[in-house]
Write a protein that holds these residues in place. Structure first.
Motif, PDB file in Angstrom:
ATOM      1  N   VAL A   1       0.845  -1.187   0.000  1.00 47.62           N
ATOM      2  CA  VAL A   1       0.000   0.000   0.000  1.00 47.62           C
ATOM      3  C   VAL A   1       0.883   1.242   0.000  1.00 47.62           C
ATOM      4  O   VAL A   1       1.747   1.406   0.871  1.00 47.62           O
ATOM      5  CB  VAL A   1      -0.940   0.022   1.224  1.00 47.62           C
ATOM      6  N   ILE A   2       0.688   2.090  -0.989  1.00 47.40           N
ATOM      7  CA  ILE A   2       1.401   3.353  -1.082  1.00 47.40           C
ATOM      8  C   ILE A   2       0.432   4.451  -0.664  1.00 47.40           C
ATOM      9  O   ILE A   2      -0.602   4.683  -1.318  1.00 47.40           O
ATOM     10  CB  ILE A   2       1.908   3.595  -2.519  1.00 47.40           C
ATOM     11  N   GLY A   3       0.735   5.098   0.453  1.00 43.44           N
ATOM     12  CA  GLY A   3      -0.164   6.102   0.999  1.00 43.44           C
ATOM     13  C   GLY A   3       0.480   7.462   1.112  1.00 43.44           C
ATOM     14  O   GLY A   3       1.675   7.639   0.831  1.00 43.44           O
ATOM     15  N   THR A   4      -0.290   8.429   1.544  1.00 42.54           N
ATOM     16  CA  THR A   4       0.218   9.794   1.684  1.00 42.54           C
ATOM     17  C   THR A   4       1.227   9.911   2.820  1.00 42.54           C
ATOM     18  O   THR A   4       2.030  10.838   2.843  1.00 42.54           O
ATOM     19  CB  THR A   4      -0.948  10.762   1.933  1.00 42.54           C
ATOM     20  N   ARG A   5       1.191   8.966   3.756  1.00 41.92           N
ATOM     21  CA  ARG A   5       2.117   8.992   4.893  1.00 41.92           C
ATOM     22  C   ARG A   5       3.148   7.875   4.831  1.00 41.92           C
ATOM     23  O   ARG A   5       3.756   7.530   5.842  1.00 41.92           O
ATOM     24  CB  ARG A   5       1.341   8.910   6.207  1.00 41.92           C
ATOM     25  N   GLY A   6       3.332   7.277   3.656  1.00 42.44           N
ATOM     26  CA  GLY A   6       4.345   6.240   3.531  1.00 42.44           C
ATOM     27  C   GLY A   6       3.810   4.986   2.883  1.00 42.44           C
ATOM     28  O   GLY A   6       2.651   4.915   2.448  1.00 42.44           O
ATOM     29  N   THR A   7       4.685   3.982   2.804  1.00 38.22           N
ATOM     30  CA  THR A   7       4.375   2.721   2.145  1.00 38.22           C
ATOM     31  C   THR A   7       4.526   1.573   3.131  1.00 38.22           C
ATOM     32  O   THR A   7       5.488   1.532   3.909  1.00 38.22           O
ATOM     33  CB  THR A   7       5.318   2.503   0.945  1.00 38.22           C
ATOM     34  N   LYS A   8       3.584   0.645   3.077  1.00 37.80           N
ATOM     35  CA  LYS A   8       3.671  -0.562   3.904  1.00 37.80           C
ATOM     36  C   LYS A   8       3.361  -1.771   3.037  1.00 37.80           C
ATOM     37  O   LYS A   8       2.544  -1.700   2.122  1.00 37.80           O
ATOM     38  CB  LYS A   8       2.706  -0.502   5.084  1.00 37.80           C
ATOM     39  N   ARG A   9       4.013  -2.877   3.365  1.00 38.66           N
ATOM     40  CA  ARG A   9       3.826  -4.118   2.604  1.00 38.66           C
ATOM     41  C   ARG A   9       3.520  -5.261   3.554  1.00 38.66           C
ATOM     42  O   ARG A   9       4.105  -5.362   4.641  1.00 38.66           O
ATOM     43  CB  ARG A   9       5.091  -4.437   1.800  1.00 38.66           C
ATOM     44  N   LYS A  10       2.612  -6.107   3.163  1.00 33.76           N
ATOM     45  CA  LYS A  10       2.252  -7.295   3.939  1.00 33.76           C
ATOM     46  C   LYS A  10       2.317  -8.512   3.022  1.00 33.76           C
ATOM     47  O   LYS A  10       1.762  -8.499   1.927  1.00 33.76           O
ATOM     48  CB  LYS A  10       0.850  -7.144   4.521  1.00 33.76           C
ATOM     49  N   ILE A  11       3.031  -9.546   3.475  1.00 37.18           N
ATOM     50  CA  ILE A  11       3.098 -10.804   2.731  1.00 37.18           C
ATOM     51  C   ILE A  11       2.549 -11.890   3.644  1.00 37.18           C
ATOM     52  O   ILE A  11       3.194 -12.271   4.621  1.00 37.18           O
ATOM     53  CB  ILE A  11       4.537 -11.129   2.289  1.00 37.18           C
ATOM     54  N   LYS A  12       1.370 -12.359   3.338  1.00 35.59           N
ATOM     55  CA  LYS A  12       0.643 -13.266   4.231  1.00 35.59           C
ATOM     56  C   LYS A  12       0.620 -14.687   3.676  1.00 35.59           C
ATOM     57  O   LYS A  12       0.278 -14.904   2.513  1.00 35.59           O
ATOM     58  CB  LYS A  12      -0.794 -12.762   4.398  1.00 35.59           C
ATOM     59  N   ARG A  13       0.980 -15.644   4.503  1.00 38.59           N
ATOM     60  CA  ARG A  13       0.849 -17.058   4.134  1.00 38.59           C
ATOM     61  C   ARG A  13      -0.457 -17.592   4.709  1.00 38.59           C
ATOM     62  O   ARG A  13      -0.758 -17.390   5.882  1.00 38.59           O
ATOM     63  CB  ARG A  13       2.031 -17.865   4.669  1.00 38.59           C
ATOM     64  N   ILE A  14      -1.218 -18.279   3.876  1.00 33.84           N
ATOM     65  CA  ILE A  14      -2.517 -18.772   4.303  1.00 33.84           C
ATOM     66  C   ILE A  14      -2.361 -19.832   5.389  1.00 33.84           C
ATOM     67  O   ILE A  14      -1.443 -20.653   5.349  1.00 33.84           O
ATOM     68  CB  ILE A  14      -3.313 -19.344   3.103  1.00 33.84           C
ATOM     69  N   ASP A  15      -3.231 -19.814   6.367  1.00 34.43           N
ATOM     70  CA  ASP A  15      -3.234 -20.803   7.441  1.00 34.43           C
ATOM     71  C   ASP A  15      -4.248 -21.888   7.100  1.00 34.43           C
ATOM     72  O   ASP A  15      -5.430 -21.598   6.905  1.00 34.43           O
ATOM     73  CB  ASP A  15      -3.596 -20.130   8.767  1.00 34.43           C
ATOM     74  N   SER A  16      -3.784 -23.129   7.022  1.00 32.16           N
ATOM     75  CA  SER A  16      -4.676 -24.225   6.619  1.00 32.16           C
ATOM     76  C   SER A  16      -5.510 -24.771   7.773  1.00 32.16           C
ATOM     77  O   SER A  16      -6.448 -25.534   7.555  1.00 32.16           O
ATOM     78  CB  SER A  16      -3.860 -25.371   6.003  1.00 32.16           C
TER      79      SER A  16
END
Length: 450
Positions: free
Chosen positions: A386-401
């Motif tokens: 996510v690129i926002g007005t107050r910075g950028t954040k990234r999330k890499i989520k692994r699915i839980d089975s």
């Protein structure tokens, strides 16, 4: 020995060993989950009701009961109906490594076969468990990565014919030779081209596994009636695997498929979102990132995909503006935007009306697609930036089975409430304590059409 012989021998070995307490408990959970979804479909999936009407056109009566209905159909048609109800909401269980929805196929086949004859060769839980294991083993053996031959097929449908035939055959009391014939007769009907999922603008993907449960039951009934088929149907010169996947199984494939020491089904997940499984890690990443931004701060969302996930992103314009609820659930961009706007994904808000929501549609204009992952077995990571007005954040989520008993029970209750079924807690207790072939008679009637 042909592969059909070897599969039947492996199934019989598991049958003689019996289901462990852990596997038996898990099968019960998956049956309960499937029942709850099927009843919710009467309100949330009119496409399933239309499909049942279409498949039963001109048919009057029969021995096969339909979940939540006073309608009775010939067994194979009833199997189609019950699988359609279980899958149409895209809320059914899935084995991520196999890329297969097992229980909607096997439960429907089991119930139909039980209605077809006076004697039953095994109990409901064992039959569904053995059918599910075969389906998951078939998927694990070929290690689908979403590229090559396996990417052309809905594996739940393609392999579902075989799993349904074995499940129904066990209940009908077929001997080993007859089970082999049932596999051959299932092979004669096998299909499952994936264009109804990859293409846009249709509702057909809501019901694709229903064809396999119907065909598998029909194959078992034909074998029961004495119709024979070649044992070479799976590994012959023009057999199943060569025709559909380009080559026969290798020794390594055989070792996975015929393994009776472990349970591939044990890794099957119960969904917590009513959408395509590939969207789930992206939904989870979106829900977490949503807590860190106001919506008006978000300038751009970058979805990091692999080849398989890209099929749910292209063509981007159509994926961002789906015209059917089936397309919406099969669209990663739409589901990401939906998650940011609503902050939750459930049967009450993911509806046909949401397709016209201007907030969601406007939000999809902020989405970009980048390839950041390689294709691999299982479900891709939920890679969102996510690129926002107050910075950028990234999330890499692994699915839980893993899904807990309480989560499954809560989902069951929510499905029953969504379908306006009274006292869902009581329904859970009554059904889960004693699952048998008469389960349909214990369910509320939501459709009185005969």
């Amino acid at each position: 020995m042909s592969l059909s012989n070897e599969i039947v021998r492996a199934v019989r070995q598991r049958q003689s060993q019996g289901l462990s307490e852990d596997i038996r408990s898990k099968v019960i959970l998956h049956i309960m989950d499937t029942i709850g979804i099927s009843l919710a479909a009467y309100k949330g999936a009119p496409v399933a009701l239309r499909a049942i009407q279409g498949i039963s056109f001109g048919v009057e009566g029969g021995m096969g009961r339909v979940i939540g209905s006073a309608r009775c159909l010939p067994p194979a048609y009833a199997s189609f109906a019950n699988t359609a109800l279980a899958h149409a909401l895209d809320y059914d269980d899935i084995n991520d490594l196999a890329r297969i929805h097992p229980t909607p196929v096997t439960l429907a086949a089991a119930l139909a076969a039980a209605d077809a004859g006076p004697s039953r060769g095994t109990d409901l839980i064992t039959a569904v468990g053995l059918g599910n294991e075969l389906l998951c083993r078939l998927g694990h053996a070929i290690k689908p990565c979403g590229t090559g031959a396996d990417s052309k097929w809905f594996l739940s449908q393609l392999f579902g014919y075989l799993g349904a035939a074995i499940t129904a055959g066990l209940i009908l009391g077929l001997n080993d030779d007859e089970l082999i014939h049932a596999l051959g007769l299932a092979y004669m009907q096998a299909a499952g081209g994936k264009e109804s999922g990859v293409g846009t603008g249709s509702q057909a993907r809501a019901i694709y596994p229903a064809f396999s449960s119907m065909g598998g039951v029909q194959a078992a009934l034909l074998a029961h009636a004495g119709i024979t088929a070649p044992a070479s149907c799976l590994d012959g010169k023009t057999g199943f695997f060569r025709n559909y996947l380009g080559e026969n199984l290798t020794e390594e494939h055989h070792s996975v498929l015929l393994n009776t020491e472990t349970w591939a089904f044990s890794h099957t997940s119960i969904k917590l979102f009513p959408s395509c499984r590939y969207s789930h890690p992206f939904i989870q990443s979106a829900l977490e990132l949503r807590k860190q931004f106001r919506l008006d701060e978000i300038k751009e969302i970058v979805i990091g995909i692999n080849h398989t996930a890209n099929m749910l992103c292209q063509p981007l314009e159509q994926r961002c503006r789906p015209t059917t609820i089936q397309d919406a659930k099969f669209s990663i961009p739409y589901m990401v935007a939906f998650s940011f706007i609503h902050g939750r994904v459930n049967l009450n808000n993911l509806t046909e009306e949401s397709l016209k929501d201007p907030l969601i549609l406007a939000f999809t204009d902020r989405i970009k697609i980048e390839q950041t992952q390689e294709d691999a077995p299982g479900i891709p990571l939920g890679d969102l930036k996510v690129i926002g007005t107050r910075g950028t954040k990234r999330k890499i989520k692994r699915i839980d089975s893993e899904t807990s008993v309480n989560e499954v029970k809560q989902k069951f209750i929510e499905c029953m409430q969504f379908g306006n079924v009274g006292d869902p807690e009581r329904q859970w207790e009554l059904l889960s304590d004693h699952l048998d072939y008469d389960i349909i008679n214990k369910l509320p009637i939501l459709d009185t059409k005969e």
